[in-house]
Design an enzyme around this catalytic site. Structure first.
Site, mmCIF file in Angstrom:
data_model
loop_
_atom_site.group_PDB
_atom_site.id
_atom_site.type_symbol
_atom_site.label_atom_id
_atom_site.label_comp_id
_atom_site.label_asym_id
_atom_site.label_seq_id
_atom_site.Cartn_x
_atom_site.Cartn_y
_atom_site.Cartn_z
ATOM 1 N N GLU A 1 7.029 -15.343 -10.650
ATOM 2 C CA GLU A 1 6.340 -14.117 -10.240
ATOM 3 C C GLU A 1 5.903 -13.278 -11.440
ATOM 4 O O GLU A 1 4.952 -12.519 -11.351
ATOM 5 C CB GLU A 1 7.175 -13.285 -9.260
ATOM 6 C CG GLU A 1 8.378 -12.603 -9.835
ATOM 7 C CD GLU A 1 9.163 -11.788 -8.795
ATOM 8 O OE1 GLU A 1 8.558 -11.171 -7.916
ATOM 9 O OE2 GLU A 1 10.401 -11.773 -8.890
ATOM 10 N N ASN B 1 -1.752 1.916 5.675
ATOM 11 C CA ASN B 1 -0.903 0.819 5.195
ATOM 12 C C ASN B 1 -0.563 -0.022 6.410
ATOM 13 O O ASN B 1 0.015 0.499 7.362
ATOM 14 C CB ASN B 1 0.372 1.406 4.556
ATOM 15 C CG ASN B 1 1.439 0.354 4.305
ATOM 16 O OD1 ASN B 1 1.130 -0.828 4.167
ATOM 17 N ND2 ASN B 1 2.684 0.783 4.237
ATOM 18 N N GLY B 2 -0.935 -1.303 6.389
ATOM 19 C CA GLY B 2 -0.632 -2.162 7.530
ATOM 20 C C GLY B 2 -1.800 -3.073 7.840
ATOM 21 O O GLY B 2 -2.712 -3.234 7.016
ATOM 22 N N TRP C 1 -2.767 -2.636 -1.672
ATOM 23 C CA TRP C 1 -2.486 -4.062 -1.817
ATOM 24 C C TRP C 1 -3.380 -4.730 -0.785
ATOM 25 O O TRP C 1 -3.214 -4.526 0.421
ATOM 26 C CB TRP C 1 -1.009 -4.362 -1.548
ATOM 27 C CG TRP C 1 -0.664 -5.796 -1.780
ATOM 28 C CD1 TRP C 1 -0.313 -6.365 -2.977
ATOM 29 C CD2 TRP C 1 -0.627 -6.853 -0.814
ATOM 30 N NE1 TRP C 1 -0.075 -7.714 -2.802
ATOM 31 C CE2 TRP C 1 -0.268 -8.039 -1.487
ATOM 32 C CE3 TRP C 1 -0.887 -6.919 0.551
ATOM 33 C CZ2 TRP C 1 -0.134 -9.267 -0.846
ATOM 34 C CZ3 TRP C 1 -0.765 -8.143 1.199
ATOM 35 C CH2 TRP C 1 -0.385 -9.299 0.500
ATOM 36 N N GLU D 1 16.619 -18.238 -7.571
ATOM 37 C CA GLU D 1 16.302 -16.888 -8.048
ATOM 38 C C GLU D 1 15.673 -16.947 -9.445
ATOM 39 O O GLU D 1 14.719 -16.226 -9.738
ATOM 40 C CB GLU D 1 17.573 -16.028 -8.025
ATOM 41 C CG GLU D 1 17.446 -14.612 -8.507
ATOM 42 C CD GLU D 1 16.403 -13.771 -7.767
ATOM 43 O OE1 GLU D 1 15.886 -14.193 -6.737
ATOM 44 O OE2 GLU D 1 16.090 -12.682 -8.276
ATOM 45 N N HIS E 1 14.955 -36.892 -5.340
ATOM 46 C CA HIS E 1 14.210 -37.136 -4.101
ATOM 47 C C HIS E 1 12.773 -36.629 -4.190
ATOM 48 O O HIS E 1 12.127 -36.442 -3.174
ATOM 49 C CB HIS E 1 14.936 -36.482 -2.916
ATOM 50 C CG HIS E 1 16.315 -37.033 -2.724
ATOM 51 N ND1 HIS E 1 16.561 -38.226 -2.087
ATOM 52 C CD2 HIS E 1 17.518 -36.575 -3.147
ATOM 53 C CE1 HIS E 1 17.866 -38.467 -2.099
ATOM 54 N NE2 HIS E 1 18.469 -37.479 -2.748
ATOM 55 N N ARG F 1 3.855 -0.226 -4.854
ATOM 56 C CA ARG F 1 3.637 -0.790 -3.520
ATOM 57 C C ARG F 1 2.324 -1.557 -3.407
ATOM 58 O O ARG F 1 2.040 -2.168 -2.382
ATOM 59 C CB ARG F 1 3.628 0.337 -2.483
ATOM 60 C CG ARG F 1 4.885 1.160 -2.482
ATOM 61 C CD ARG F 1 4.789 2.254 -1.465
ATOM 62 N NE ARG F 1 4.846 1.719 -0.134
ATOM 63 C CZ ARG F 1 5.968 1.596 0.575
ATOM 64 N NH1 ARG F 1 7.107 1.987 0.077
ATOM 65 N NH2 ARG F 1 5.934 1.093 1.772
ATOM 66 N N LYS G 1 11.941 -15.558 -10.233
ATOM 67 C CA LYS G 1 11.723 -14.527 -11.249
ATOM 68 C C LYS G 1 10.686 -15.004 -12.261
ATOM 69 O O LYS G 1 9.779 -14.282 -12.628
ATOM 70 C CB LYS G 1 13.054 -14.270 -11.956
ATOM 71 C CG LYS G 1 13.446 -12.886 -12.264
ATOM 72 C CD LYS G 1 13.915 -12.006 -11.177
ATOM 73 C CE LYS G 1 13.163 -12.035 -9.896
ATOM 74 N NZ LYS G 1 13.828 -11.340 -8.801
ATOM 75 N N CYS H 1 0.851 -1.183 0.000
ATOM 76 C CA CYS H 1 0.000 0.000 0.000
ATOM 77 C C CYS H 1 0.894 1.242 0.000
ATOM 78 O O CYS H 1 1.907 1.274 0.690
ATOM 79 C CB CYS H 1 -0.945 0.100 1.194
ATOM 80 S SG CYS H 1 -2.130 -1.232 1.297
ATOM 81 N N LYS I 1 5.896 -4.345 -4.261
ATOM 82 C CA LYS I 1 7.350 -4.244 -4.178
ATOM 83 C C LYS I 1 7.864 -4.386 -2.756
ATOM 84 O O LYS I 1 8.847 -5.059 -2.502
ATOM 85 C CB LYS I 1 7.767 -2.889 -4.753
ATOM 86 C CG LYS I 1 9.256 -2.636 -4.744
ATOM 87 C CD LYS I 1 9.930 -3.397 -5.841
ATOM 88 C CE LYS I 1 11.416 -3.236 -5.877
ATOM 89 N NZ LYS I 1 12.052 -4.367 -6.574
HETATM 90 O O1 M6R Z 1 12.995 -5.212 -0.087
HETATM 91 P P1 M6R Z 1 13.438 -6.592 0.231
HETATM 92 O O2 M6R Z 1 14.715 -6.964 -0.426
HETATM 93 O O3 M6R Z 1 13.484 -6.855 1.712
HETATM 94 O O4 M6R Z 1 12.307 -7.511 -0.350
HETATM 95 C C1 M6R Z 1 12.290 -8.886 -0.145
HETATM 96 C C2 M6R Z 1 11.386 -9.574 -1.123
HETATM 97 O O5 M6R Z 1 10.068 -9.143 -0.961
HETATM 98 C C3 M6R Z 1 11.816 -9.324 -2.576
HETATM 99 O O6 M6R Z 1 13.145 -9.685 -2.761
HETATM 100 C C4 M6R Z 1 10.935 -10.116 -3.551
HETATM 101 O O7 M6R Z 1 11.081 -11.477 -3.358
HETATM 102 C C5 M6R Z 1 11.333 -9.703 -4.970
HETATM 103 N N1 M6R Z 1 10.557 -8.579 -5.378
HETATM 104 C C6 M6R Z 1 11.220 -10.796 -5.945
HETATM 105 O O8 M6R Z 1 11.655 -10.390 -7.201
#
Ligand code: M6R
Length: 613
Positions: free
Chosen positions: A493, A99-100, A73, A486, A509, A27, A490, A2, A608
């Site tokens: 998502e 936000n929260g 969000w 990673e 396994h 956000r 990527k 948010c 984000k």
């Molecule tokens: O801001 P941060 O690095 O703490 O965020 C952690 C994760 O939310 C962030 O790395 C998220 O997994 C990525 N946006 C994925 O691409």
């Protein structure tokens, strides 16, 4: 999660709020809304992105010099017009953005309903604003800032809020606990925002309220105090230097593409000043604080989430083998709740792009309470995690706005490698030759990343092949394992294709059951100590007719014989592999998602900065 924005001053609030919301949209983008006060409150809110709200409000006369805006969000309640912020109290006197998460909202809601309050949304936020109103009615002689402080003392959970009061048209009240807020001061005006980037084009004079603060603003004054009470005081102003141009796409079709292309520069910026002029030593004075005696630190615990956790896993492999110090890499969300055994002989390192990830903040707070030293590797200056840390190594990646982490990851890996060389040196584990080799390798990385961009068309062709796959596996060994994780993150998502990352040896396994003739399997199979083993794993996939996509070192022959598609990246020292291999994996996710017609900057359900747990 948010984005919140507020304005009070002499200018028209609406265009400033809309502009701010566009900057904050990364956000959360389930819905957006604004409230502007000018005698009466004009409230516009709509499910969808800020552009939808803008279209909806176009043609309306939304004038006034004080207002609030929100991009959501969803936590409590589906994305809908009704659940969008701002929320109004039953009488229409108060408007709030939040936000929260309010954890005790059910109790409050039940009490308020007994008092006759009616709720129109499913949100915890609407409960909060009505609770404020109920306290206001019970305490009619108190100032609104006082009423909000009193009410918040009963509220549990996390919040960054801004409240607009119809009966106090010259005042905005904000408060924060566990969620970020910054205030910008202009000439006869103030801005409130979730982050600096949304307001930096208007002012560089920034106030960073502390956690637990309540802030009372008029257009010429700011007063702050802790919500538990105490004296109101005028807070310190810091001058920031963030470059506004970096907040734009700069001619690229998306922020993600821009940020992938930024990497040679962001890595060079991360290295700048951190290797001495002879290229023979790491210069990280931030670390001297923790290591007056290197042997006093018995263990390093990395805490992080998502992509930053993958950088932490990489740190685990590297620091243990190169510096001989015990390392643990932990998901911050697990660490904070598992009553970990830590003490003053531990160093806890938080990795976070935003510096605002709720679970990472909580893990740091816990480690601090238990006496551990706190170091952070962070991108956003002034964010919460650096403020909780004794020292921070800034990533210097520049603003990362695309939700998918790209340049943050490669600069995190760069900063981890610098830290590792520093530690290994202190431990006397590096020969001069080896240190020079590593540092020379690091300095060459920006150029190698640039070379990796030449893989774009080849990767785009692979994206065509995998875009309809039901599931994709990413496998690697050793340092290649965090890279595989990673790559999978990527891809899933952005493309919404199911993807899993595993250590290649773990395939047998369980994950091997997923493999058939329609399953792409991406191997991180560059030259390294486990190359032969990876070739055997490839054979096993081939025997099950899986589609093999192999990221290999330039000039590789043997993996090529097995793979359906080979992507050759410049041969590098193993420690540098995650940086160079990240580029084709980022491009693969980008192209696959683009072919499927997805928004690569704002993928569904994500935000984000994960500021709620
Ligand atoms: O801001 P941060 O690095 O703490 O965020 C952690 C994760 O939310 C962030 O790395 C998220 O997994 C990525 N946006 C994925 O691409």
């Amino acid at each position: 999660m948010c984005g919140i924005i507020g304005y009070l001053g002499t200018r028209e609030a609406y265009p400033l709020l809309i502009k701010g919301l566009k900057r904050l949209e990364y956000r959360g983008y389930d819905s957006a809304g604004i409230a502007v006060l000018n005698g009466s409150l004009s409230v516009y809110k709509k499910m969808g992105k800020v552009a939808v709200l803008e279209h909806y409000a176009s043609g309306e006369k939304v004038d006034g010099n004080i207002g609030i805006g929100h991009t959501r969000w969803a936590t409590h309640g589906i994305p809908s017009d009704l659940n969008s912020h701002p929320h109004l109290s039953n009488s229409g006197r108060l408007a709030i953005i939040h936000n929260g998460i309010i954890e005790n909202y059910e109790v409050l809601r039940t009490e308020l309903m007994a008092e006759g309050y009616v709720f129109h949304s499913d949100t915890d936020t609407e409960v909060l604003v009505n609770y404020f109103e109920s306290v206001l009615l019970a305490e009619p002689n108190r100032a609104i800032s006082e009423v909000i402080s009193i009410a918040l003392r009963r509220v549990t959970g996390s919040y960054a809020i801004v409240v607009l009061d119809h009966q106090n048209p010259d005042i905005l009240i904000a408060a924060r606990k566990g969620s970020p807020i910054v205030i910008g001061k202009g000439a006869g005006e103030f801005f409130i925002s979730s982050d600096v980037n949304a307001i930096v084009e208007h002012t560089r004079d920034i106030i960073y309220p502390m956690d637990g603060d309540v802030i009372a603003l008029t257009k010429n004054t700011i007063m702050v105090r802790n919500l538990e009470g105490g004296q109101w005081y005028v807070p310190e102003i810091k001058v920031v230097t963030n470059a506004v141009e970096e907040l734009e796409k700069g001619g690229y079709a998306s922020f993600m593409l821009k940020e992938i292309n930024d990497q040679p520069v962001s890595i060079a910026n991360c290295l700048a000043g951190r290797i001495d002029i002879n290229g023979s030593r790491v210069v990280l004075p931030e670390l001297d604080l923790f290591f007056p005696d290197i042997n006093a630190v018995k263990r390093i615990i990395f805490v992080a989430c998502g992509t930053s956790y993958h950088a932490s896993l990489y740190a685990g492999y590297l620091i243990e083998s190169m510096a001989g110090i015990r390392v643990q890499a932990e998901y911050a969300s697990e660490f904070r709740y598992r009553d970990p055994v830590i003490d003053g002989s531990d160093l806890v390192v938080a990795i976070s792009q935003s510096g605002e990830t709720a679970d990472t903040i909580a893990a740091v707070e816990l480690a601090k309470q238990r006496g551990a030293g706190i170091l952070s590797l962070c991108n956003v200056a002034g964010s919460s995690i650096p403020r909780l840390s004794s020292a921070t190594i800034y990533l210097q990646a520049g603003p990362e706005i695309g939700v998918a982490s790209t340049k943050a990851f490669t600069t995190q890996v760069t900063a981890v490698l610098l830290t590792t060389i520093y530690l290994a040196d202190k431990k006397g584990k590096l020969t001069e030759e080896r240190r020079k080799e590593l540092l020379g390798g690091l300095q060459a990385v920006p150029e190698l990343v640039r070379q990796a961009f030449a893989l774009n068309d080849q990767v785009a062709a692979v994206a065509k092949r995998i875009k309809d796959a039901p599931t994709i596996l990413f496998l690697g060994r050793g340092i290649g394992f965090p890279v595989a994780l990673e790559g999978a993150l990527k891809l899933k998502e952005l493309s919404y294709i199911h993807a899993e990352g595993h250590p290649a040896a773990e395939m047998k396994h369980g994950p091997i059951a997923l493999i058939d003739a329609h399953t792409p399997v991406v191997f991180i199979a560059t030259q390294g100590p486990l190359y032969e083993k990876l070739l055997s794993n490839m054979q096993e996939v081939k025997a099950r007719k899986g589609i093999i996509i192999a990221i290999v070192s330039t000039g590789d022959v043997r993996a090529k014989e097995l793979a359906d598609h080979c992507i050759e990246i410049p041969a590098v020292e193993e420690a540098l592999l995650p940086i160079v291999a990240a580029v084709p994996l980022q491009l693969l996710a980008y192209h696959t998602a683009s072919l499927l017609g997805h928004d690569v900057d704002q993928p569904r359900n994500l935000a984000k900065s994960v500021t709620v747990e």
